[in-house]
Design a protein around this motif. Sequence first.
Motif, PDB file in Angstrom:
ATOM      1  N   TYR A 721       0.864  -1.177   0.000  1.00  0.00           N
ATOM      2  CA  TYR A 721       0.000   0.000   0.000  1.00  0.00           C
ATOM      3  C   TYR A 721       0.905   1.233   0.000  1.00  0.00           C
ATOM      4  O   TYR A 721       1.853   1.321   0.784  1.00  0.00           O
ATOM      5  N   LEU A 732       1.812  -5.335   4.294  1.00  0.00           N
ATOM      6  CA  LEU A 732       0.980  -6.078   5.243  1.00  0.00           C
ATOM      7  C   LEU A 732       1.213  -7.564   5.046  1.00  0.00           C
ATOM      8  O   LEU A 732       0.970  -8.115   3.973  1.00  0.00           O
ATOM      9  N   LEU A 738       2.574  -5.171  10.128  1.00  0.00           N
ATOM     10  CA  LEU A 738       2.779  -4.046   9.234  1.00  0.00           C
ATOM     11  C   LEU A 738       4.241  -3.614   9.265  1.00  0.00           C
ATOM     12  O   LEU A 738       4.850  -3.545  10.337  1.00  0.00           O
ATOM     13  N   ALA A 761      -5.934  -8.064   9.999  1.00  0.00           N
ATOM     14  CA  ALA A 761      -6.043  -7.008   8.991  1.00  0.00           C
ATOM     15  C   ALA A 761      -6.399  -7.564   7.626  1.00  0.00           C
ATOM     16  O   ALA A 761      -5.940  -8.638   7.230  1.00  0.00           O
ATOM     17  N   GLN A 763      -7.378  -4.877   4.753  1.00  0.00           N
ATOM     18  CA  GLN A 763      -6.971  -3.831   3.825  1.00  0.00           C
ATOM     19  C   GLN A 763      -6.411  -2.644   4.597  1.00  0.00           C
ATOM     20  O   GLN A 763      -6.735  -2.435   5.766  1.00  0.00           O
ATOM     21  N   VAL A 764      -5.587  -1.851   3.904  1.00  0.00           N
ATOM     22  CA  VAL A 764      -4.997  -0.644   4.489  1.00  0.00           C
ATOM     23  C   VAL A 764      -5.298   0.528   3.572  1.00  0.00           C
ATOM     24  O   VAL A 764      -5.155   0.420   2.351  1.00  0.00           O
ATOM     25  N   LEU A 777      -3.268   5.860   9.014  1.00  0.00           N
ATOM     26  CA  LEU A 777      -3.768   4.637   8.390  1.00  0.00           C
ATOM     27  C   LEU A 777      -5.151   4.283   8.910  1.00  0.00           C
ATOM     28  O   LEU A 777      -5.474   4.517  10.086  1.00  0.00           O
ATOM     29  N   VAL A 779      -7.191   0.671   8.907  1.00  0.00           N
ATOM     30  CA  VAL A 779      -7.007  -0.756   8.638  1.00  0.00           C
ATOM     31  C   VAL A 779      -8.320  -1.468   8.899  1.00  0.00           C
ATOM     32  O   VAL A 779      -8.849  -1.412  10.030  1.00  0.00           O
ATOM     33  N   THR A 797      -3.189   3.757  18.283  1.00  0.00           N
ATOM     34  CA  THR A 797      -4.305   3.178  17.547  1.00  0.00           C
ATOM     35  C   THR A 797      -5.620   3.434  18.273  1.00  0.00           C
ATOM     36  O   THR A 797      -5.660   3.673  19.487  1.00  0.00           O
TER      37      THR A 797
END
Length: 866
Positions: A721, A732, A738, A761, A763-764, A777, A779, A797
């Motif tokens: 990504y 990823l 990550l 996870a 998608q990013v 980000l 995720v 996060t």
Amino acid sequence: MGFVITAASRRHKLRHASHLFQQLVEQPEAREEGVWVFEGSDTANDGDVAKIALVQHDLYDELKGRHCVIGEGGTQLCVCAEPETCAPGHKLVCGSDGILYASHCSLHRTACKLGQAIYVDKSGKACFQNDLVDEVVETPHSTSKVMSKKKDLSQTDRYLNDEAKPYKSFSPVCSASQFTEFKHLLRIYHCDRLGMSNCNGRGSSEYRSLISNIFRYYDKDGDGLLTKAELSYAQKADHLENLAEICGLEDLLKYAPRTTAGNALDFTIFSLEFGLNEQEHYRVVYDGETRVTYTIGDGYSSVSLPCSIANASSALWLRNNVEIDFERSSGISLLADGSLYISAANLDHTGNYSCFNFPHSTQHVSHLLIVEVKPVVRSNVIGEALEGVSTALKCHTDGVPKPSVDWKVSSYKLPVDHERYFWQNENTTVNILNPKVQLDSAQYQCVAQSSAGWSHSETTVKVLDKLEYDRVKGNKPSRGLYLVFHGSGYTTYEEQNCYLTHSFYKHSSDFVTNLQASEETLQHLCPFDEDCDWGSAVSVEEKFVYASQPSLERVIVIDVLDNFLPKHVILMQHSVHSLHYLPMTDEVWLLLGNQAEFQTIMTASPASSPKSLQVQSLLPHPSVFDMVDELFVPTLNSFNITSRYAYTSHYDQHGLSRLDTLTKAYDAKMPLANWNCRPINIHHLAIGGLALIECEESSKNLLIDTLNNAIIKQFTPGYLYVSPNTRYIVTLVKPSSLTVHYLHDNATISVLYEHEVQISADQVRFMESKQSSGYDLAVTAADENAVLFMDLKTKKTDLLEGLLSGRANTTATPFTQPLVTSSGDFGDHLMLPSQGALFVVNKRYHMIACEWTNIQNSQLSLWLDV
């Protein structure tokens, strides 16, 4: 002992005689004991002869700077010379007092006036970066005062005052001292023209950028050479006679250390004349030692990298440690003397270049070419703002090097008033805390500046009271829409107020014009008895959207500005699997065909004018006719740059073919058999001509050089990504690992850190940062209905869960669609499609903003900034 002057001319000839005497003093190699006769004339007494007798004196050096006159009663006197008696010198002279003088005469004359012993410092160390002195002026309260010719920058047009002009009887020839002053004033002139803040630090990137800009400004034909004609034209066009009366641009040719064969200046010679040491451009390296040097390009100028080693004509050049293929490297050529020449250096040319004395590889020269580009600036559109409610002005910038950001209001710098304004994200966001109708309604400018130059973007704010604001905004939709393609047709959604604005369902009929046969229309958008089938969609200048329908073998053209009506259809006779828009050529490229039999590429242009659209086939690769497996087309990044090269993979071929998007011709192949990689995606980077090949099943990734068409090395494995400015690269490795990388100005990529997230996870996606001018980000989770927000800098996060709770008549299924769409650089939302609903999440406050249920089989979504 002493000097004796006898004059056959009248007393008014003594000044001329003293000047001739001083010329003799300045040429000691021609001096002998005896009498010299100088024949000259003036307008009043043509033919008069001045006879000067010179007797050698033991203290000759101490008497320089004086001349002898005959006083009353015939007395012979030695007095300090007048300013006009010092003829212009060709070289500056460094005095033991640490001051640069225009000539030896000027130095000794100053010593005479001050009554001090000043000697010539031939090493020049005493005068490093000191001011130029050309005269000594008497003052009422002291015997003398040393005056510098460096004036205030605001007085450049009045620099050549009467005292500084040469003696009138001389021809107006630009002396070395005057030329040094002229160059100083010329730098100031261009520094002001370019709006640069610091132009004096020699060796700094700002100073190098200034000199590069001056050269490009005068190089009108762009051939990399400054000719006498170009300099003469610029002298007149810019009225530089107001800058200096004696010296001009043509004197650059006179004082340059060397010129080309055609008596012109290339950039290397020009930069040397302005104080850039030649060692700043390259260093010769022997015995295997590698020293990296920096050369700054500006995105337009030519660059020559010399190979100053023995037998350079047979040298071997490497780029990023891979031999350069000059036949296939665009814009890079090899000169007869072994130098590497780049015709127009841009960001793709940034990188490491090495010249080896083949086969004696221990002798080599290494260059690190860094190309700078001025900032690209975009600001959000505000329009109307509500009085008393905080309004955020946002600005997004990119550039090499990273620019700094300031704000202006009505052309004046925004005042530092913390009661009115609050700055965020490294000055890229300014909040008007309590906007007033009269006070804050204005035009605001975001100004981004770096050593490469400056750019700005404007936004207008009109503050309204609540009654007027409700009236205006009630009739005006918010800026930006999501366009979602689903099983029932397509729909547009407004994120700010969660409105559904346009819907077109599969039973809609009689509205689509067939571009191949304009008298025909289509009966339905999609078949009644099955879901709409959408393959790919692209936006063209925010005016049209091209969307493919693979099962129906056609492309629908949607008119964004006309209420999203599906205006046209392009019948293709084969399934269209992917669409790509190339803004450089205003073309839509289509990959179509039957994967079991053949696939080929077609182009449709001009894409921004569908009524004039021409669709034609691209000439296939000669060795793999109509067997295209995948088409990888570069996308526009936030530098507003698109790579020139696309790539294709072909059935039963272990490699890639490079496709020039301008010539539409295949020009190189890249074997991949030894790397065991089947490409599924290619991510082009903005700096260094680099790209990342993402291999199938994320087993490995490859870093390649698109200019040299070469594989550089294996890259970190994982799903790739890349951020919009291509600076941040995230890999990823499922389920939760990550790795964050960063692309530097010199085209090197470093690992910032590795991080484990607390979800599985899937998608990013990158989104605008809350705390800086970069990115954060989002995720999505593979096995739970959640989104994890992560600060790229701090790694903090925040988990948003329960996205499917409370939805009626739906089944709780995780996100399965590949597209999570952000609302642009300045939007606050992300759209996340699921099997039975659409969610819009506020990415700033990490909460659900909108939810639309009963949306079946959502397949594609686009953000349109309209």
